[in-house]
Design a protein around this motif. Sequence first.
Motif, PDB file in Angstrom:
ATOM      1  N   THR A 150     -20.911   6.545 -24.004  1.00 49.78           N
ATOM      2  CA  THR A 150     -20.775   5.313 -23.327  1.00 49.78           C
ATOM      3  C   THR A 150     -21.150   4.225 -24.477  1.00 49.78           C
ATOM      4  O   THR A 150     -20.892   3.067 -24.410  1.00 49.78           O
ATOM      5  N   ARG A 151     -21.986   4.595 -25.387  1.00 44.88           N
ATOM      6  CA  ARG A 151     -22.394   3.837 -26.518  1.00 44.88           C
ATOM      7  C   ARG A 151     -21.102   3.718 -27.531  1.00 44.88           C
ATOM      8  O   ARG A 151     -21.100   2.748 -28.200  1.00 44.88           O
ATOM      9  N   LEU A 152     -20.631   5.112 -27.700  1.00 44.72           N
ATOM     10  CA  LEU A 152     -19.594   5.064 -28.908  1.00 44.72           C
ATOM     11  C   LEU A 152     -18.471   4.460 -28.415  1.00 44.72           C
ATOM     12  O   LEU A 152     -17.521   3.895 -29.242  1.00 44.72           O
ATOM     13  N   ALA A 153     -18.183   4.476 -27.062  1.00 44.98           N
ATOM     14  CA  ALA A 153     -16.979   3.849 -26.358  1.00 44.98           C
ATOM     15  C   ALA A 153     -17.254   2.967 -25.239  1.00 44.98           C
ATOM     16  O   ALA A 153     -16.999   3.563 -23.964  1.00 44.98           O
ATOM     17  N   PRO A 154     -17.442   1.811 -25.515  1.00 43.31           N
ATOM     18  CA  PRO A 154     -17.697   0.540 -24.399  1.00 43.31           C
ATOM     19  C   PRO A 154     -16.537   0.717 -23.072  1.00 43.31           C
ATOM     20  O   PRO A 154     -17.069   0.449 -22.225  1.00 43.31           O
ATOM     21  N   VAL A 155     -15.290   1.125 -23.661  1.00 44.53           N
ATOM     22  CA  VAL A 155     -14.329   1.123 -22.913  1.00 44.53           C
ATOM     23  C   VAL A 155     -14.443   1.796 -21.469  1.00 44.53           C
ATOM     24  O   VAL A 155     -14.119   1.664 -20.469  1.00 44.53           O
ATOM     25  N   ILE A 156     -15.454   2.820 -21.855  1.00 50.79           N
ATOM     26  CA  ILE A 156     -15.800   3.726 -20.553  1.00 50.79           C
ATOM     27  C   ILE A 156     -16.137   2.743 -19.440  1.00 50.79           C
ATOM     28  O   ILE A 156     -15.998   2.850 -18.380  1.00 50.79           O
ATOM     29  N   VAL A 157     -17.404   2.052 -19.738  1.00 47.30           N
ATOM     30  CA  VAL A 157     -17.957   1.232 -18.764  1.00 47.30           C
ATOM     31  C   VAL A 157     -16.989   0.155 -18.178  1.00 47.30           C
ATOM     32  O   VAL A 157     -17.066  -0.272 -17.095  1.00 47.30           O
TER      33      VAL A 157
ATOM     34  N   ALA B 276     -10.513   9.173 -18.264  1.00 49.21           N
ATOM     35  CA  ALA B 276     -11.807   9.835 -17.717  1.00 49.21           C
ATOM     36  C   ALA B 276     -12.420   8.692 -17.163  1.00 49.21           C
ATOM     37  O   ALA B 276     -13.254   9.064 -16.004  1.00 49.21           O
ATOM     38  N   ALA B 277     -12.658   7.516 -17.511  1.00 43.03           N
ATOM     39  CA  ALA B 277     -13.326   6.454 -16.948  1.00 43.03           C
ATOM     40  C   ALA B 277     -12.986   6.090 -15.439  1.00 43.03           C
ATOM     41  O   ALA B 277     -13.688   5.766 -14.709  1.00 43.03           O
TER      42      ALA B 277
ATOM     43  N   ALA C 238      -6.750   8.057 -28.212  1.00 41.11           N
ATOM     44  CA  ALA C 238      -8.279   8.084 -27.909  1.00 41.11           C
ATOM     45  C   ALA C 238      -8.761   7.023 -26.428  1.00 41.11           C
ATOM     46  O   ALA C 238      -9.280   7.432 -25.777  1.00 41.11           O
ATOM     47  N   ASP C 239      -7.872   5.710 -26.652  1.00 40.46           N
ATOM     48  CA  ASP C 239      -8.124   4.803 -25.668  1.00 40.46           C
ATOM     49  C   ASP C 239      -7.421   5.264 -24.471  1.00 40.46           C
ATOM     50  O   ASP C 239      -8.022   5.150 -23.247  1.00 40.46           O
ATOM     51  N   ARG C 240      -6.399   5.939 -24.296  1.00 36.30           N
ATOM     52  CA  ARG C 240      -5.831   6.373 -23.151  1.00 36.30           C
ATOM     53  C   ARG C 240      -6.845   7.462 -22.408  1.00 36.30           C
ATOM     54  O   ARG C 240      -6.902   7.486 -21.212  1.00 36.30           O
ATOM     55  N   VAL C 241      -7.107   8.460 -23.180  1.00 31.83           N
ATOM     56  CA  VAL C 241      -7.999   9.462 -22.791  1.00 31.83           C
ATOM     57  C   VAL C 241      -9.138   9.023 -22.141  1.00 31.83           C
ATOM     58  O   VAL C 241      -9.684   9.431 -21.159  1.00 31.83           O
ATOM     59  N   LEU C 242      -9.782   8.297 -22.878  1.00 30.61           N
ATOM     60  CA  LEU C 242     -11.060   7.524 -22.276  1.00 30.61           C
ATOM     61  C   LEU C 242     -10.983   6.627 -21.043  1.00 30.61           C
ATOM     62  O   LEU C 242     -11.673   6.578 -20.121  1.00 30.61           O
TER      63      LEU C 242
END
Length: 435
Positions: free
Chosen positions: A339-346, A312-313, A305-309
Amino acid sequence: MQSYPGVQALVRRTHEERVLQVLREQGALSRNQIARAIGLSRTTLSEITGSLLQRGAIVVTDTDAAHREGSGRPAERLALDPASGQFMGVDFGHRRVHVVVADASHEIVASGSDRYADHVDWPTRLDVAFRLVERLSDQYGVHYGALQGVGIGIPGPYSGKPGVRDYPSHRSAADGFHEASVDEAFGERFGAPVIVDNNTRLAALAEAIFGEKAIENLLYVRLSDGVGGGLVVGGRLVSGSAGLAGELGHVTVTADGSPCRCGKNGCLETIASVPAILAACRAAGLPVESLDDLAAAIARSHPLADRVLRDAAAAVGRVLAAVAMALNPSEIVIGGEITRLAPVIVQQASATVAYESFPSTPSPDVRAAHLAAHAADVRAAHLADDDGALGALAAVFHSSPLLAGYPETPAPTGAGPRAAMPPRQTRGVADGRHQ
């Protein structure tokens, strides 16, 4: 009802704003008390309150008999009608519609959303929206007899002409308008003027004005069922010559990438939209079907999940960096529930923007100082599920300097105030995901 063109209309709206404001601040008041509070003559005030009563913006609550000194006929006391929906904001996404309703003082009194399939036609989407509006009426006791304006956000490019959508010929019938366009359908249903614009552009407007101060230079992107964007440049909301300004979701990231709904390949939407991210997770071996599944994987710190996010980010960051180099915004905002579920995106997008925006220098200290002085602040959106609908309300209010030059919508005779929206105070909010 008499018409008030030009300056008279402006003066009348100003008087109405003052009456509504004092009632909001002080509660029920007699006409004499209102007149003394805002300095209007009895004749003018009688005309203003008569119009507001007729439209249902205010109501007679009781008389001042209990508080009155001396003899004489008790005077009626007037107050804002808490059940009168005066303004409506509607945000049509690819798979859901969100509605917010505000009263005469611009306080939000009801909010909710409902979903539909991505492929459904516009008559079905309108039916879902109208049923949602009626459900909000029943749930929160709001009526629409005095509705003064409707703002509507719709996905995809919008030309800026109410009720007119421009679609490439490759789009399916489900993506196009049917005979009764959205503005006409709402106008006929509620007998109120309607403004229509791109929903993500309206979300950018909401993000720019509903903070501590208006943001004069903002780059906004929203990651949802699709990917869209909005631009505020030099203190103005920008739509472009054909309504395409801010269409970041259809910037090509990978020339040989996956097909996009726009007809091209490798658009940012095919990489960073919620469906694309979920599909990439499944392709990598992580079985997720929904944002809830993805949130659970994030909570477990699942490496796939971290890699995909992050991938994408990073794509989002590259697109944002390219646009930021041209526009030099003070803030870059990334919206959408993911973006709220996955802060790593920002976090990842911000790091990519910083890396892509300025070339390396021989001195790390010089580069750090340059970035600190010139780099835009990259952050998650402050607003949540109703950002596009709130922006639609702001367009109806037409009060922000960001809307200078924005297409005017004819106001009904005796139209209500267009004051700035107050801090968020929602009397009732229905659940619904922002997708």
